[in-house]
Write a protein that holds these residues in place. Structure first.
Motif, PDB file in Angstrom:
ATOM      1  N   VAL A   1      38.952 -33.972 -15.420  1.00 13.56           N
ATOM      2  CA  VAL A   1      37.903 -33.507 -14.498  1.00 13.56           C
ATOM      3  C   VAL A   1      37.883 -31.985 -14.458  1.00 13.56           C
ATOM      4  CG1 VAL A   1      37.195 -33.428 -12.074  1.00 13.56           C
ATOM      5  CG2 VAL A   1      37.873 -35.598 -13.108  1.00 13.56           C
ATOM      6  N   ARG A   2      39.067 -31.368 -14.346  1.00 16.81           N
ATOM      7  CA  ARG A   2      39.138 -29.905 -14.315  1.00 16.81           C
ATOM      8  C   ARG A   2      38.613 -29.308 -15.614  1.00 16.81           C
ATOM      9  NH1 ARG A   2      42.174 -25.779 -16.207  1.00 16.81           N
ATOM     10  NH2 ARG A   2      42.376 -23.959 -14.882  1.00 16.81           N
ATOM     11  N   SER A   3      39.011 -29.882 -16.726  1.00 14.33           N
ATOM     12  CA  SER A   3      38.563 -29.390 -18.026  1.00 14.33           C
ATOM     13  C   SER A   3      37.042 -29.469 -18.140  1.00 14.33           C
ATOM     14  CB  SER A   3      39.227 -30.200 -19.131  1.00 14.33           C
ATOM     15  OG  SER A   3      38.740 -29.817 -20.388  1.00 14.33           O
ATOM     16  N   GLY A   4      36.486 -30.577 -17.740  1.00 11.90           N
ATOM     17  CA  GLY A   4      35.031 -30.738 -17.783  1.00 11.90           C
ATOM     18  C   GLY A   4      34.330 -29.762 -16.857  1.00 11.90           C
ATOM     19  N   ALA A   5      34.885 -29.551 -15.681  1.00  8.44           N
ATOM     20  CA  ALA A   5      34.287 -28.609 -14.728  1.00  8.44           C
ATOM     21  C   ALA A   5      34.303 -27.193 -15.288  1.00  8.44           C
ATOM     22  CB  ALA A   5      35.037 -28.672 -13.396  1.00  8.44           C
ATOM     23  N   MET A   6      35.419 -26.798 -15.906  1.00  6.20           N
ATOM     24  CA  MET A   6      35.515 -25.459 -16.500  1.00  6.20           C
ATOM     25  C   MET A   6      34.532 -25.322 -17.666  1.00  6.20           C
ATOM     26  SD  MET A   6      37.647 -23.636 -14.784  1.00  6.20           S
ATOM     27  CE  MET A   6      37.916 -22.286 -15.910  1.00  6.20           C
ATOM     28  N   ARG A   7      34.443 -26.358 -18.482  1.00  2.81           N
ATOM     29  CA  ARG A   7      33.513 -26.333 -19.612  1.00  2.81           C
ATOM     30  C   ARG A   7      32.084 -26.176 -19.120  1.00  2.81           C
ATOM     31  NH1 ARG A   7      33.540 -31.550 -21.203  1.00  2.81           N
ATOM     32  NH2 ARG A   7      31.822 -31.751 -19.765  1.00  2.81           N
TER      33      ARG A   7
ATOM     34  N   PHE B   1      38.766 -17.014 -17.137  1.00  2.00           N
ATOM     35  CA  PHE B   1      39.349 -17.675 -15.966  1.00  2.00           C
ATOM     36  C   PHE B   1      39.451 -16.709 -14.796  1.00  2.00           C
ATOM     37  CE2 PHE B   1      41.070 -19.857 -19.725  1.00  2.00           C
ATOM     38  CZ  PHE B   1      40.455 -21.080 -19.523  1.00  2.00           C
ATOM     39  N   HIS B   2      39.356 -17.236 -13.604  1.00  2.00           N
ATOM     40  CA  HIS B   2      39.454 -16.495 -12.349  1.00  2.00           C
ATOM     41  C   HIS B   2      38.272 -15.562 -12.123  1.00  2.00           C
ATOM     42  CE1 HIS B   2      43.504 -18.058 -12.269  1.00  2.00           C
ATOM     43  NE2 HIS B   2      43.742 -17.490 -13.430  1.00  2.00           N
ATOM     44  N   HIS B   3      37.196 -15.734 -12.886  1.00  2.00           N
ATOM     45  CA  HIS B   3      36.007 -14.902 -12.692  1.00  2.00           C
ATOM     46  C   HIS B   3      35.073 -15.596 -11.700  1.00  2.00           C
ATOM     47  CE1 HIS B   3      32.300 -12.722 -13.489  1.00  2.00           C
ATOM     48  NE2 HIS B   3      33.099 -11.754 -13.932  1.00  2.00           N
ATOM     49  N   PRO B   4      34.417 -14.830 -10.824  1.00  2.00           N
ATOM     50  CA  PRO B   4      33.526 -15.448  -9.833  1.00  2.00           C
ATOM     51  C   PRO B   4      32.433 -16.334 -10.437  1.00  2.00           C
ATOM     52  CG  PRO B   4      33.900 -13.151  -9.287  1.00  2.00           C
ATOM     53  CD  PRO B   4      34.544 -13.382 -10.632  1.00  2.00           C
ATOM     54  N   ARG B   5      32.003 -16.051 -11.653  1.00  2.00           N
ATOM     55  CA  ARG B   5      30.954 -16.877 -12.257  1.00  2.00           C
ATOM     56  C   ARG B   5      31.452 -18.266 -12.635  1.00  2.00           C
ATOM     57  NH1 ARG B   5      27.458 -13.194 -16.267  1.00  2.00           N
ATOM     58  NH2 ARG B   5      26.577 -15.233 -16.761  1.00  2.00           N
TER      59      ARG B   5
ATOM     60  N   SER C   1      35.515 -24.733  -9.458  1.00  2.00           N
ATOM     61  CA  SER C   1      36.384 -24.995  -8.304  1.00  2.00           C
ATOM     62  C   SER C   1      35.687 -25.893  -7.302  1.00  2.00           C
ATOM     63  CB  SER C   1      36.780 -23.682  -7.620  1.00  2.00           C
ATOM     64  OG  SER C   1      37.596 -22.921  -8.466  1.00  2.00           O
ATOM     65  N   ASP C   2      34.406 -25.646  -7.101  1.00  2.00           N
ATOM     66  CA  ASP C   2      33.650 -26.474  -6.160  1.00  2.00           C
ATOM     67  C   ASP C   2      33.612 -27.927  -6.609  1.00  2.00           C
ATOM     68  OD1 ASP C   2      33.171 -24.109  -4.789  1.00  2.00           O
ATOM     69  OD2 ASP C   2      31.154 -23.839  -5.641  1.00  2.00           O
ATOM     70  N   LEU C   3      33.351 -28.134  -7.896  1.00  2.00           N
ATOM     71  CA  LEU C   3      33.299 -29.495  -8.430  1.00  2.00           C
ATOM     72  C   LEU C   3      34.656 -30.167  -8.315  1.00  2.00           C
ATOM     73  CD1 LEU C   3      31.701 -31.705  -9.994  1.00  2.00           C
ATOM     74  CD2 LEU C   3      32.616 -30.681 -12.074  1.00  2.00           C
ATOM     75  N   LEU C   4      35.701 -29.471  -8.675  1.00  2.00           N
ATOM     76  CA  LEU C   4      37.039 -30.048  -8.593  1.00  2.00           C
ATOM     77  C   LEU C   4      37.413 -30.350  -7.138  1.00  2.00           C
ATOM     78  CD1 LEU C   4      39.557 -30.974 -10.076  1.00  2.00           C
ATOM     79  CD2 LEU C   4      40.411 -28.625  -9.948  1.00  2.00           C
ATOM     80  N   SER C   5      37.067 -29.455  -6.226  1.00  2.00           N
ATOM     81  CA  SER C   5      37.349 -29.693  -4.804  1.00  2.00           C
ATOM     82  C   SER C   5      36.640 -30.929  -4.293  1.00  2.00           C
ATOM     83  CB  SER C   5      36.920 -28.477  -3.963  1.00  2.00           C
ATOM     84  OG  SER C   5      37.723 -27.379  -4.273  1.00  2.00           O
ATOM     85  N   ARG C   6      35.381 -31.106  -4.684  1.00  2.00           N
ATOM     86  CA  ARG C   6      34.635 -32.296  -4.252  1.00  2.00           C
ATOM     87  C   ARG C   6      35.272 -33.561  -4.823  1.00  2.00           C
ATOM     88  NH1 ARG C   6      30.283 -28.997  -5.443  1.00  2.00           N
ATOM     89  NH2 ARG C   6      29.802 -30.141  -7.358  1.00  2.00           N
ATOM     90  N   HIS C   7      35.713 -33.483  -6.073  1.00  2.00           N
ATOM     91  CA  HIS C   7      36.359 -34.647  -6.676  1.00  2.00           C
ATOM     92  C   HIS C   7      37.675 -34.967  -5.965  1.00  2.00           C
ATOM     93  CE1 HIS C   7      37.336 -37.538  -9.750  1.00  2.00           C
ATOM     94  NE2 HIS C   7      38.562 -37.048  -9.763  1.00  2.00           N
ATOM     95  N   LEU C   8      38.457 -33.942  -5.653  1.00  2.00           N
ATOM     96  CA  LEU C   8      39.749 -34.163  -4.976  1.00  2.00           C
ATOM     97  C   LEU C   8      39.545 -34.736  -3.569  1.00  2.00           C
ATOM     98  CD1 LEU C   8      41.695 -30.985  -6.079  1.00  2.00           C
ATOM     99  CD2 LEU C   8      42.139 -33.340  -6.783  1.00  2.00           C
ATOM    100  N   ALA C   9      38.428 -34.418  -2.940  1.00  2.00           N
ATOM    101  CA  ALA C   9      38.154 -34.924  -1.600  1.00  2.00           C
ATOM    102  C   ALA C   9      37.903 -36.435  -1.601  1.00  2.00           C
ATOM    103  CB  ALA C   9      36.944 -34.197  -1.004  1.00  2.00           C
ATOM    104  N   THR C  10      37.554 -36.981  -2.765  1.00  2.00           N
ATOM    105  CA  THR C  10      37.298 -38.419  -2.836  1.00  2.00           C
ATOM    106  C   THR C  10      38.610 -39.140  -3.055  1.00  2.00           C
ATOM    107  OG1 THR C  10      36.909 -38.414  -5.228  1.00  2.00           O
ATOM    108  CG2 THR C  10      35.000 -38.058  -3.786  1.00  2.00           C
TER     109      THR C  10
END
Length: 107
Positions: free
Chosen positions: A7-13, A89-93, A98-107
Motif C-alpha cells: 500500500v505504501r509503495s503504491g501510494a508513493m508511486r 522522499f519527504h517532499h511536500p509534493r 501519507s494521506d492515503l496511507l493514513s486513511r488505509h491504516l485507519a481501516t
C-alpha cells in the motif's frame, strides 16, 4: 505487514507520478543550506528533507532544481552527493502518499 508495504509503495508511486524528484546529501550545517537555497528564488521547491547531523542535511525537490541547488552549494564550498533514490522522499509534493496511507491504516 507485506500488505502495508504494498500500500505504501503504491501510494508513493501514485503521488510521485507527475513529480520527477531527486535528493542530495549536503555536507554543511542546515542553517547554511537553507540560507543559500533562499538566496535563489528559482530553488523555492528545494527543501531540507533530513537533518542528519550538525554538518549534514539532505535536500529534496524536483530533479532539475536539485541539480541547480547542487551547483550553488558546491560553488559555495560545500560537498554535495546526489542520492540514488526512486523519488524526492519527504517532499511536500508527496504528502498525498501519507494521506492515503493514513486513511488505509485507519481501516
Amino acid at each position: 505487514m507485506h500488505h502495508l508495504v504494498a500500500v505504501r509503495s503504491g501510494a508513493m508511486r501514485d503521488a510521485g507520478q507527475s513529480f520527477a524528484g531527486a535528493m542530495a546529501a549536503v555536507l554543511a550545517p542546515r542553517d547554511r543550506v537553507v540560507a543559500l537555497l533562499a538566496s535563489d528564488p528559482s530553488l523555492a521547491e528545494v527543501v531540507p528533507a533530513n537533518h542528519n547531523g550538525p554538518e549534514q542535511v539532505v535536500i529534496s525537490g524536483p530533479a532539475a532544481a536539485i541539480e541547480a541547488a547542487s551547483r550553488l552549494l558546491e560553488s559555495s564550498g560545500h560537498r554535495v552527493v546526489r542520492l540514488e533514490v526512486a523519488g524526492a522522499f519527504h517532499h511536500p509534493r508527496l504528502a498525498p502518499a501519507s494521506d492515503l496511507l493514513s486513511r488505509h491504516l485507519a481501516t
